[in-house]
Design an enzyme around this catalytic site. Structure first.
Site, PDB file in Angstrom:
ATOM      1  CD  GLN A 125      37.095  46.540  28.140  1.00  0.00           C
ATOM      2  OE1 GLN A 125      37.510  47.478  28.848  1.00  0.00           O
ATOM      3  NE2 GLN A 125      37.549  45.433  28.401  1.00  0.00           N
ATOM      4  CB  SER A 128      33.296  50.828  34.062  1.00  0.00           C
ATOM      5  OG  SER A 128      34.741  50.370  34.174  1.00  0.00           O
ATOM      6  CD  GLU A 245      41.395  45.524  29.675  1.00  0.00           C
ATOM      7  OE1 GLU A 245      41.053  46.569  29.781  1.00  0.00           O
ATOM      8  OE2 GLU A 245      40.625  44.697  30.370  1.00  0.00           O
ATOM      9  CD  GLU A 372      45.534  50.990  44.170  1.00  0.00           C
ATOM     10  OE1 GLU A 372      44.855  50.840  43.033  1.00  0.00           O
ATOM     11  OE2 GLU A 372      46.457  51.569  44.374  1.00  0.00           O
TER      12      GLU A 372
END
Lengths: 388, 329
Positions: A125, A128, A245, A372
């Site tokens: 993947q 990021s 995911e 978060e």
């Protein structure tokens, strides 16, 4: 409400169990996030594929069994309970494949899915980047139009790419319209990691395995046939993947029930010396793994009734990832001073896999969108709290 | 495998929700804090008229013949409004217990008090019948023949009484293993019913808090826009959503006669108790000073949650029962 398994579901479970008992490796394989371990995991994946167990819920033409969602959950329960190896194919079969089924052309489906199912092509993947983690829309990697060649030239860098050094292909997001606002102007591209202009550099994770990679792009070519879901549509296409995911597909309850079983077994071996509160912690782990199991049966029932899971998948991701950390932490407490003995240490209980597992569990609250971020999503989109 | 309620079950829940919205607003709970009985005036009668008070009795005994899967959603609604009534003790614990042991139970039953949960009996002064386990004998006692001493609960609507009775008072309903098994089943129903009420209470506290922090402004914006509050309330949502399926699953197990149903009830009660306590804690913190005031309704729900979290077994004792079955095996 009927919380029993149908005769078909039970027969499916029996078939899975029998096959795994005859075929799953009796000893754990070395980590699939090392070069040697990865090769052994690939062998295992091909064995799964040959027996049609690699992608049970897929259509038969792509190597599956057209299993129902409920049967897929049953498969996962049996798979993890049997102690079968981690799936090095998971980012392809669980993250990319749902997107290909939803957005891919017939040509893309026929070309990509059978090779993915057979573990002939391994996918990683590319989300990021060094400056885009939780804030995924901040990506800068870009694709420039090359009309003569009929495709795109890509530039930039991806990072934290799991097993990138061992994979063949990458699915990722690239900016195709530099003038568009943040969440627009991105395109979902399928990139050949062997292409000219792609450099992959392995990065060691904190557990010492070369489980990560950085991927650099310097003008590598991506043909139009490898655009998934339309130019400049990348954000909405990608969100369908992040949904899977966080939600149902990446971490099924079977994994955590299996860990709870192993934790009970560990407690049995350690309870003479274990503090009484650890018995309570083990019971809590068991209860919470059961909670996740029944929550998922309810989710799947809703899906069978035609409801698609939405933002509540964030609650799901928070729960299983923190449960996984808690269970491993309890195991380390049971092991006491022996917990530090790492993989390969002579005196390590269970070959040091609890400390290894603890380190892996700690990545859960970080990957697939930090917890978060998940709490923000849950608060705003499930509870309806104000964004600003 | 199909984990969903059917339309009849949802319809009954919605009907009860509607009835309780009309008959048990927070003012009713507040009134029950200081009136002579600790109970609502209108809600109990309305629930009896609807059949809820006799819902767990068989149809041929004048009940609705409902199983745990049917009543679990009803109990959730009674928790949501903090209904000040012996619905657990009467409808779910007492009436089916007495009926199963061959007693004549009127439908709807008058209110029933028990001494099966703790050393004090809830609403014993207004009950027409008190069910007591005395050694290995289950007895039915007329509360007016017993000496009742009022205790004071932090939830002032929970009228608890210490009970003193003459030796051999009342009628023996069952003895020995028959009494023991019937009481064990009744206690499991009590624990499941309390778990369902705790889910309703937790949801109510969460909803009330979301509403409040969305309108309360500080620093020029709603306090609910602050990440610190969002994360607390997201944690409450997680706790509720991962307790709820255990409650429904335990209800199914009770109806199906699953041999592990007691363990399933314990899983449900431990998670529901913890979820409601977390909801209470974070709801208060997110309300700030107004939540600490007597005038704000939050404490009515919070105190009920504290009490129910420890009624019919607290989280720890239920985990102990799970541990005995799963961990020690």
């Amino acid at each position: 409400m009927d919380l029993t398994f149908t005769p078909d579901e039970q027969a499916f479970r029996d078939e899975v169990r029998t096959w795994l008992s005859e075929n799953a490796p009796s000893e754990p394989l070395p980590s699939g996030d090392t070069a040697d371990g990865f090769a052994l995991h690939l062998e295992w994946e091909r064995k799964l594929f040959d027996a049609r167990w690699s992608v049970v819920s897929w259509p038969r033409e792509y190597g599956g069994r057209e299993a129902t969602l409920m049967e897929w959950l049953i498969f996962e329960e049996e798979y993890w309970l049997a102690g079968a190896p981690n799936r090095v194919t998971q980012n392809g079969i669980f993250l990319l494949a749902p997107t290909v089924f939803e957005f891919g052309t017939a040509e893309q489906q026929d070309r990509i899915l059978p090779r993915m199912a057979a573990a002939e092509e391994l996918w990683c993947q590319g989300w990021s980047e060094p400056d885009a983690g939780s804030d995924l829309a901040a990506i800068k990697s870009r694709a420039e139009r090359d009309d003569d060649a009929g495709g795109w030239r890509i530039y930039g860098q991806k990072t934290w790419t799991t097993r990138g050094a061992f994979c063949d292909k990458l699915f990722g997001l690239f900016r195709t319209d530099p003038d568009a606002e943040r969440h627009r102007g991105m395109t979902y591209l399928l990139v050949d990691l062997d292409a000219e202009g792609v450099t992959v550099r392995g990065v060691d994770r904190l557990d010492g395995d070369e489980g990560f990679a950085e991927v650099f792009f310097d003008g590598a070519f991506v043909p139009d046939a490898d655009v998934l879901g339309g130019v400049n549509q990348g954000w909405s296409v990608a969100m369908s993947t992040t949904g899977s995911e966080r939600g149902l597909t990446l971490r099924s309850p079977g994994r955590f029930m299996a860990t709870a079983h192993r934790l009970v077994d560990l407690h049995r071996r350690c309870r003479e010396e274990a503090a009484p509160d650890l018995r309570d912690a083990v019971a809590r782990a068991w209860i919470q793994a059961e909670a996740y199991r029944w929550y998922t049966f309810a989710t799947v029932t809703r899906m069978v009734d035609g409801h698609q899971p939405g933002a509540e998948s964030s609650l799901n991701k928070i729960f299983w990832s923190e449960l996984d950390v808690d269970m491993h932490r309890t195991a380390l407490d049971l092991l006491g001073s022996g917990a530090e003995l790492d993989e390969g240490a002579e005196g390590a209980t269970d070959a040091g896999l609890w400390m290894k597992g603890y380190q892996f569990a700690l990545s859960g609250p970080i990957y697939a969108g930090t917890n978060e971020i998940q709490r923000n999503i849950a608060a705003e989109r499930v509870l309806g709290l104000p964004r600003k | 495998m199909r984990f969903a309620f059917d339309d009849d079950q949802i319809d009954l829940r919605d009907a009860v929700r509607g009835l309780l919205a009309d008959t048990c607003p927070p003012e009713t709970v507040r009134t029950a804090w200081s009136n002579s009985t600790g109970r609502s005036d209108a809600a109990w009668g309305a629930l009896a008229d609807m059949g809820v008070v006799s819902m767990a009795l068989p149809v041929d005994a004048g009940g609705l013949g409902l199983g745990a899967l049917d009543w679990v959603l009803v109990l959730e609604e009674t928790g949501r409004v903090a209904l000040p009534e012996p619905v657990v003790e009467t409808a779910v614990v007492g009436a089916p217990l007495l009926h199963a042991l061959g007693c004549d139970v009127p439908a709807p039953p008058a209110s029933i008090a028990t001494l099966l949960d703790s050393g004090a009996s809830l609403y014993a002064d207004t009950a027409e019948c008190l069910v007591v386990l005395d050694g290995d004998a289950l007895r039915m006692v007329d509360p007016s023949t017993a000496r009742l001493t009022a205790e004071v609960s932090v939830d002032r609507s929970r009228r608890l009484f210490a009970v003193e009775m003459a030796a051999g008072a009342g009628t023996v309903v069952a003895t020995g293993p028959q009494a023991r098994d019937a009481v064990a089943a009744a206690r499991d129903r009590g624990a499941l019913a309390a778990a369902a009420q705790l889910i309703g209470l937790a949801e109510r506290m969460l909803a009330t808090t979301v509403e409040y922090v969305s309108v309360r402004h500080q620093f020029g914006k709603p306090v609910g826009a602050q990440q610190a509050l969002k994360h607390k309330l997201a944690d409450v949502a997680v706790a509720i959503e991962f307790a709820r399926p255990l409650v429904y699953r335990a209800a199914w197990s009770l109806d199906a006669g699953d041999p592990d149903s007691a363990v399933h009830v314990s899983m449900a009660k431990s998670q529901a108790s913890d979820a409601a306590e977390l909801a209470a804690r974070h709801a208060l913190q997110c309300h700030g000073a107004i939540g600490y005031s007597y005038e704000c309704d939050l404490h009515l729900f919070m105190k009920r949650a504290w009490c129910l979290a420890r009624s019919w077994g607290d989280a720890r004792s239920h985990r102990d029962r799970v541990a005995a079955a799963v961990v020690d095996a």
